[in-house]
Design an enzyme around this catalytic site. Sequence first.
Site, PDB file in Angstrom:
ATOM      1  N   VAL A  97       0.867  -1.184   0.000  1.00 50.03           N
ATOM      2  CA  VAL A  97       0.000   0.000   0.000  1.00 50.03           C
ATOM      3  C   VAL A  97       0.902   1.231   0.000  1.00 50.03           C
ATOM      4  O   VAL A  97       1.936   1.251   0.697  1.00 50.03           O
ATOM      5  CB  VAL A  97      -0.934   0.020   1.233  1.00 50.03           C
ATOM      6  CG1 VAL A  97      -1.764   1.313   1.260  1.00 50.03           C
ATOM      7  CG2 VAL A  97      -1.845  -1.198   1.236  1.00 50.03           C
ATOM      8  N   GLY A 105      -7.837   1.043   5.681  1.00 54.70           N
ATOM      9  CA  GLY A 105      -8.703  -0.009   5.179  1.00 54.70           C
ATOM     10  C   GLY A 105      -8.388  -0.473   3.778  1.00 54.70           C
ATOM     11  O   GLY A 105      -9.089  -1.346   3.251  1.00 54.70           O
ATOM     12  N   VAL A 106      -7.347   0.079   3.158  1.00 51.54           N
ATOM     13  CA  VAL A 106      -7.020  -0.292   1.783  1.00 51.54           C
ATOM     14  C   VAL A 106      -6.603  -1.756   1.707  1.00 51.54           C
ATOM     15  O   VAL A 106      -7.102  -2.520   0.862  1.00 51.54           O
ATOM     16  CB  VAL A 106      -5.924   0.629   1.213  1.00 51.54           C
ATOM     17  CG1 VAL A 106      -5.518   0.192  -0.183  1.00 51.54           C
ATOM     18  CG2 VAL A 106      -6.398   2.079   1.204  1.00 51.54           C
ATOM     19  N   TYR A 136      -0.865 -10.798   8.839  1.00 47.26           N
ATOM     20  CA  TYR A 136      -1.659 -11.735   8.066  1.00 47.26           C
ATOM     21  C   TYR A 136      -2.550 -12.662   8.878  1.00 47.26           C
ATOM     22  O   TYR A 136      -3.440 -13.306   8.316  1.00 47.26           O
ATOM     23  CB  TYR A 136      -0.736 -12.539   7.135  1.00 47.26           C
ATOM     24  CG  TYR A 136      -0.155 -11.633   6.076  1.00 47.26           C
ATOM     25  CD1 TYR A 136      -0.908 -11.242   4.983  1.00 47.26           C
ATOM     26  CD2 TYR A 136       1.132 -11.115   6.200  1.00 47.26           C
ATOM     27  CE1 TYR A 136      -0.395 -10.385   4.029  1.00 47.26           C
ATOM     28  CE2 TYR A 136       1.653 -10.250   5.253  1.00 47.26           C
ATOM     29  CZ  TYR A 136       0.887  -9.889   4.170  1.00 47.26           C
ATOM     30  OH  TYR A 136       1.395  -9.028   3.235  1.00 47.26           O
ATOM     31  N   PHE A 417       8.920 -16.290  -3.097  1.00 53.14           N
ATOM     32  CA  PHE A 417       7.969 -15.664  -4.025  1.00 53.14           C
ATOM     33  C   PHE A 417       7.386 -14.436  -3.379  1.00 53.14           C
ATOM     34  O   PHE A 417       7.553 -14.178  -2.200  1.00 53.14           O
ATOM     35  CB  PHE A 417       6.864 -16.649  -4.447  1.00 53.14           C
ATOM     36  CG  PHE A 417       6.037 -17.211  -3.312  1.00 53.14           C
ATOM     37  CD1 PHE A 417       4.886 -16.562  -2.898  1.00 53.14           C
ATOM     38  CD2 PHE A 417       6.425 -18.377  -2.660  1.00 53.14           C
ATOM     39  CE1 PHE A 417       4.113 -17.093  -1.853  1.00 53.14           C
ATOM     40  CE2 PHE A 417       5.657 -18.904  -1.625  1.00 53.14           C
ATOM     41  CZ  PHE A 417       4.513 -18.259  -1.225  1.00 53.14           C
TER      42      PHE A 417
END
Length: 417
Positions: A97, A105-106, A136, A417
Site C-alpha cells: 500500500v 482499510g485499503v 496476516y 515468491f
Amino acid sequence: MPGRMSRGKIGRMTAFDVRPITEEERRSTFDLLRRALHRPRATDGFWARVGVSWPAAHKFGAFEAGSPIGIVSAYDTEIAVSGGRTLPVAAVEGVGVRADRTRRGVLSAMMAAQLADFVARGLPLAVLHASEPTIYGRFGYGSAALGKILRVTRPAARLHERVATGGEVRLLTPEEAVKEIPGLYRRIGLHRPGMIGRPERWWPMAHDRHVNADDGHQVAVHSGPDGDDGFVVYATIGSRSVDAPDRGAVLDVHDLHAAGPAARAALWRFLLSVDLVSEVRARHRPVDEPLAVMLTDHRHAATVAVEDDLWLRPVDVAAALAARTYRAAGPVVLAVTDRLLPANTGHYEVGPDGARRTDAAAELALDVDTLGMLYLGQWAATTLAEVGRIDVRDAAALGRADELFTTTAAPWCGTAF
C-alpha cells in the site's frame, strides 16, 4: 467484487475502488509495489527482463482518482501436503500500500477481494511469505512452516568420511542455468509438505535475473547414477576489511534442492570445498536438515535463527482437510471458526480415514489461522493449546490430534515468491 469503498483515519476520508488491474496497469502497480518495499522504480531494462513475471491475472489494485494506491497479487501453482498429494494453491505475492494511504482499510479491502476470488475459483489453500508477520493472522493465515538460518565456518568444516555422497558436481554457465534448472526442479519433485511448484512465470524474476546478472551468483548441479538430481544457487560476497584483510569470502546459499540425501550431501561437500571462503550461510533451510551431524565437528555448523517461512490459509476447509493424510490415532472433532469466510465455520471430524463435516460435539476449537498452523504438521496441537490458540473441550483429544497431524519430515517451502 467489492465496489467503491470509503475509509477514514483521524477525520480524513479516502475514497478508493478495489478491482482487478488491467494489462496497461501492470507496470504502474509493479512500481507502486517496489516503492512500498523501499526499492527504486524498475528501469526499462529491468522491466524488459522481469515484466513477464508480473501478469495482470489474479491481481487486485486499490485506485484513488484513477491512480494505484495499493496492490495484492497471487499466482496459481500446487503445494505438497502430507501423504504425497499435491493441491492447487494460490501463492500470494506482491502486497503493498502506498505509504501515505496505509491504515485506512485499503489492505483489508484488497485482501477481501482476493479471498473472494480464491473462493470463486475453487482454490482450497493460499500461502505466502510474510514480510510483517503481525499483518496476516487477521486474514486467516497461520505460520505453517519454519526455516532455519545456517552459518558454517570454513575451512574447518568438512563432511564426515562416512557421509555418502558420490556422483559429480559441475558448474553451469548462466545460459545453461536458465535452461536446465526449471526442468531439474520439476524432476526433483515436491517431496516435502509445503513445497510448491514453480510455474513458468516464476523463473525470470526469482532465478534468471540472479544468475544472468553480474552479481556473483553461480549455479552447480549434482549428477548421480540416474542423471542430474540436485542443484545449488549461491552468491559470493566479499568480507575483507581493514581489520581482516585476509578474510575469505562468504558463500550465500540462495537455493538448494536435491532428490535424496546423497545428492544433498554432495552439494554441501562442494560448497565446503570452495577455496578462499571463510563462511557458508544459508537461509530458510529445513529445520530438520541434518547438516551439523554430517560434519566431523558439528560445532562448525550453527543454527543462527529459526524463522517463519510459509504462511498458510485454508480457503476451503473441508477440501483442505480431506486432501491430506493422517497418522494412526483416534478421530478428533474440530470446531473451526472463520470470520472472513463463514462458510468454513463448522465442525470437522479428522481421523486416519480422512476428514469430513460432522454434527458431533467439538473436542478442540480453533480459528482458521490456527488451523493453518496445524495443517502441514509444523506445530503440535498440544503446543497451540498451551499458548491459548486452541480451546480444549476434551483434554484427551490433544494427544490424538498431535499424532494425527504430525509428519515424518518437517514441512518446508524452499521457494521464494
